[in-house]
Design a protein around this motif. Structure first.
Motif, PDB file in Angstrom:
ATOM      1  N   GLY A  31       0.749  -1.285   0.006  1.00 45.96           N
ATOM      2  CA  GLY A  31      -0.125  -0.171   0.054  1.00 45.96           C
ATOM      3  C   GLY A  31       1.004   1.259   0.107  1.00 45.96           C
ATOM      4  O   GLY A  31       0.362   2.376   0.127  1.00 45.96           O
ATOM      5  N   THR A  32       2.437   1.160  -0.333  1.00 44.30           N
ATOM      6  CA  THR A  32       3.133   2.250  -0.378  1.00 44.30           C
ATOM      7  C   THR A  32       3.612   2.683  -1.773  1.00 44.30           C
ATOM      8  O   THR A  32       4.276   3.683  -1.616  1.00 44.30           O
ATOM      9  CB  THR A  32       4.131   2.251   0.695  1.00 44.30           C
ATOM     10  N   SER A  33       3.445   1.608  -2.803  1.00 44.13           N
ATOM     11  CA  SER A  33       4.332   1.782  -3.964  1.00 44.13           C
ATOM     12  C   SER A  33       3.350   1.381  -5.072  1.00 44.13           C
ATOM     13  O   SER A  33       2.523   0.499  -5.072  1.00 44.13           O
ATOM     14  CB  SER A  33       5.432   1.095  -4.111  1.00 44.13           C
ATOM     15  N   TRP A  34       3.731   1.998  -6.416  1.00 49.37           N
ATOM     16  CA  TRP A  34       2.796   1.864  -7.294  1.00 49.37           C
ATOM     17  C   TRP A  34       3.308   0.217  -7.936  1.00 49.37           C
ATOM     18  O   TRP A  34       2.815  -0.330  -8.716  1.00 49.37           O
ATOM     19  CB  TRP A  34       3.112   2.772  -8.771  1.00 49.37           C
ATOM     20  N   SER A  35       4.443  -0.325  -7.404  1.00 49.46           N
ATOM     21  CA  SER A  35       4.976  -1.597  -7.860  1.00 49.46           C
ATOM     22  C   SER A  35       4.393  -2.661  -6.959  1.00 49.46           C
ATOM     23  O   SER A  35       4.808  -4.017  -7.161  1.00 49.46           O
ATOM     24  CB  SER A  35       6.491  -1.259  -7.716  1.00 49.46           C
ATOM     25  N   CYS A  36       3.647  -2.374  -5.858  1.00 53.42           N
ATOM     26  CA  CYS A  36       3.194  -3.404  -5.070  1.00 53.42           C
ATOM     27  C   CYS A  36       1.610  -3.192  -4.858  1.00 53.42           C
ATOM     28  O   CYS A  36       0.838  -2.278  -5.318  1.00 53.42           O
ATOM     29  CB  CYS A  36       3.801  -2.910  -3.717  1.00 53.42           C
ATOM     30  N   PRO A  37       1.054  -4.423  -4.121  1.00 55.29           N
ATOM     31  CA  PRO A  37      -0.509  -4.298  -4.037  1.00 55.29           C
ATOM     32  C   PRO A  37      -0.703  -3.264  -3.021  1.00 55.29           C
ATOM     33  O   PRO A  37      -0.060  -2.867  -2.266  1.00 55.29           O
ATOM     34  CB  PRO A  37      -0.704  -5.871  -3.549  1.00 55.29           C
ATOM     35  N   PRO A  38      -2.060  -2.758  -3.142  1.00 55.66           N
ATOM     36  CA  PRO A  38      -3.098  -3.068  -4.099  1.00 55.66           C
ATOM     37  C   PRO A  38      -3.099  -2.409  -5.540  1.00 55.66           C
ATOM     38  O   PRO A  38      -3.715  -2.577  -6.335  1.00 55.66           O
ATOM     39  CB  PRO A  38      -4.231  -2.669  -3.371  1.00 55.66           C
ATOM     40  N   ALA A  39      -2.083  -1.375  -5.469  1.00 54.78           N
ATOM     41  CA  ALA A  39      -1.667  -0.751  -6.961  1.00 54.78           C
ATOM     42  C   ALA A  39      -1.731  -1.669  -8.188  1.00 54.78           C
ATOM     43  O   ALA A  39      -2.172  -1.110  -9.150  1.00 54.78           O
ATOM     44  CB  ALA A  39      -0.738   0.311  -6.706  1.00 54.78           C
ATOM     45  N   VAL A  40      -1.073  -2.724  -8.081  1.00 54.49           N
ATOM     46  CA  VAL A  40      -0.846  -3.604  -9.060  1.00 54.49           C
ATOM     47  C   VAL A  40      -2.201  -4.352  -9.680  1.00 54.49           C
ATOM     48  O   VAL A  40      -2.258  -5.039 -10.597  1.00 54.49           O
ATOM     49  CB  VAL A  40       0.214  -4.740  -9.026  1.00 54.49           C
ATOM     50  N   GLY A  41      -3.078  -4.369  -8.776  1.00 58.30           N
ATOM     51  CA  GLY A  41      -4.435  -5.157  -9.029  1.00 58.30           C
ATOM     52  C   GLY A  41      -4.566  -6.235  -8.121  1.00 58.30           C
ATOM     53  O   GLY A  41      -3.692  -6.652  -7.652  1.00 58.30           O
ATOM     54  N   THR A  42      -5.785  -6.797  -8.513  1.00 57.36           N
ATOM     55  CA  THR A  42      -5.928  -8.059  -7.835  1.00 57.36           C
ATOM     56  C   THR A  42      -5.090  -9.350  -8.445  1.00 57.36           C
ATOM     57  O   THR A  42      -4.747  -9.166  -9.523  1.00 57.36           O
ATOM     58  CB  THR A  42      -7.497  -8.635  -7.876  1.00 57.36           C
ATOM     59  N   VAL A  43      -5.043 -10.316  -7.804  1.00 54.32           N
ATOM     60  CA  VAL A  43      -4.378 -11.426  -8.046  1.00 54.32           C
ATOM     61  C   VAL A  43      -4.950 -11.811  -9.479  1.00 54.32           C
ATOM     62  O   VAL A  43      -4.183 -12.183 -10.389  1.00 54.32           O
ATOM     63  CB  VAL A  43      -4.101 -12.650  -7.240  1.00 54.32           C
ATOM     64  N   GLU A  44      -6.387 -11.807  -9.500  1.00 57.81           N
ATOM     65  CA  GLU A  44      -6.722 -12.298 -11.032  1.00 57.81           C
ATOM     66  C   GLU A  44      -6.631 -11.285 -12.203  1.00 57.81           C
ATOM     67  O   GLU A  44      -6.264 -11.806 -13.196  1.00 57.81           O
ATOM     68  CB  GLU A  44      -8.399 -12.495 -10.755  1.00 57.81           C
ATOM     69  N   GLU A  45      -6.406 -10.233 -11.767  1.00 55.23           N
ATOM     70  CA  GLU A  45      -6.274  -9.111 -12.763  1.00 55.23           C
ATOM     71  C   GLU A  45      -4.625  -9.189 -13.103  1.00 55.23           C
ATOM     72  O   GLU A  45      -4.558  -8.967 -14.355  1.00 55.23           O
ATOM     73  CB  GLU A  45      -6.373  -7.514 -11.901  1.00 55.23           C
TER      74      GLU A  45
ATOM     75  N   ARG B 296      -3.134 -11.953 -13.037  1.00 52.27           N
ATOM     76  CA  ARG B 296      -2.861 -13.208 -14.020  1.00 52.27           C
ATOM     77  C   ARG B 296      -3.488 -13.081 -15.261  1.00 52.27           C
ATOM     78  O   ARG B 296      -2.874 -13.528 -16.241  1.00 52.27           O
ATOM     79  CB  ARG B 296      -3.759 -14.381 -13.374  1.00 52.27           C
ATOM     80  N   GLU B 297      -4.671 -12.351 -15.527  1.00 55.03           N
ATOM     81  CA  GLU B 297      -5.031 -11.855 -17.006  1.00 55.03           C
ATOM     82  C   GLU B 297      -4.224 -11.006 -17.688  1.00 55.03           C
ATOM     83  O   GLU B 297      -3.925 -11.353 -19.013  1.00 55.03           O
ATOM     84  CB  GLU B 297      -6.450 -11.148 -16.856  1.00 55.03           C
ATOM     85  N   ARG B 298      -3.441 -10.257 -16.930  1.00 55.07           N
ATOM     86  CA  ARG B 298      -2.418  -9.361 -17.587  1.00 55.07           C
ATOM     87  C   ARG B 298      -1.157 -10.121 -18.210  1.00 55.07           C
ATOM     88  O   ARG B 298      -0.872 -10.066 -19.348  1.00 55.07           O
ATOM     89  CB  ARG B 298      -1.742  -8.235 -16.675  1.00 55.07           C
TER      90      ARG B 298
END
Length: 289
Positions: A156-170, A172-174
């Motif tokens: 919750g502190t970086s664009w490179s980490c969750p939740p910024a990167v999206g859910t695990v399912e998102e 995976r789809e990426r």
């Protein structure tokens, strides 16, 4: 030109033009495919109508039956041999299959050439082990995300980490949107593995190697998604969540941030996950298309 000549001319064009071929084949999906086909022919400048197709087919079949090679007047009628529409579509479908086979062969050859060129250049970098993988090989696990959320101070502190990167399912789809992946490791020896400051400082050399290998894929004309080590440290303080990432071209999300179980992926690829002694192993995953 009569109907048979018009169809022959259109067929020859469709064999050469994949877009035209797909357009004509798509008329088969209509509620009344023959009507739809004739309307499309007329739009393309070919005055072909339903009754023209029927009469042309019957005339062709009658002429064939009267010929010696056709078997004579008593030859049995074969299904579809008097149907110009079906014969025309069968020809296009055959051409479409050949086109797909050719495209698949081109893609296979392109992939083999790219792989050979990457492997030829990888020796100039301090890469210890690597493997080309399929995105379907990647194990995604919600438990990995749970560890991020409950144990990692970067959550919750970086664009490179969750939740910024999206859910695990998102995530995976990426990853599934890419056609292949390249997993690799570098290793660095430290004085004391227990010294986290010393250990983490070695990741910057690995990140630089990752950027350089990314360039190899760029030179092959690939689009890439790069996942690497830990939380991004390009900026002293990340702009998340108040503002967009300042350096999106330099920011690599952490492999684990996507919910990827690196230990299992490494095992699948027969890549060592940990080394003995005071040796640090860093992983990166480059997905390419």
């Amino acid at each position: 030109m009569n109907t048979a000549e018009l169809l022959d001319d259109l067929q020859n064009k469709a064999h050469r033009d994949a877009d035209l071929r797909k357009t004509l084949l798509k008329t088969r999906e209509e509620k009344n495919p023959v009507d739809a086909f004739c309307r499309k022919c007329q739009e393309l400048g070919y005055p072909i109508y339903v009754m023209d197709l029927i009469h042309a087919g019957e005339e062709f079949y009658g002429n064939m039956r009267r010929s010696t090679n056709g078997g004579g007047e008593n030859s049995p009628k074969l299904q579809g041999e008097d149907d110009f529409y079906e014969l025309f579509m069968a020809s296009l479908m055959s051409a479409e299959r050949r086109g797909k086979q050719t495209e698949e062969q081109i893609n296979t050859n392109r992939y083999a050439q790219m792989k050979a060129q990457i492997e030829a250049q990888i020796a100039q970098y301090p890469v210890c082990e690597y493997a080309f993988i399929q995105p379907e090989d990647i194990p995604f696990l919600e438990q990995v995300r749970y560890i991020c959320r409950t144990e990692c101070p970067q959550y919750g502190t970086s664009w490179s980490c969750p939740p910024a990167v999206g859910t695990v399912e998102e995530c995976r789809e990426r990853c599934m949107a890419y056609s292949g992946g390249f997993l690799f490791t570098t290793m660095t020896e430290v004085k004391d593995m227990a010294n986290m400051e010393e250990t983490l400082s070695t990741r910057f050399d690995h990140e630089e190697v990752t950027r350089e290998i990314r360039e190899l894929f760029y030179k092959q004309g690939c689009e890439v998604l790069v996942l690497s080590t830990e939380s991004c440290a390009v900026c002293e303080k990340c702009a998340y969540p108040e503002a967009p990432c300042r350096h999106p071209d330099q920011m690599f999300p952490c492999v684990e941030s996507y919910g990827i179980l690196v230990t299992e992926l490494a095992q699948k690829c027969e890549i060592s996950f940990m080394s003995a002694g005071n040796v640090v192993t860093w992983f990166s995953l480059i997905l390419y298309q």
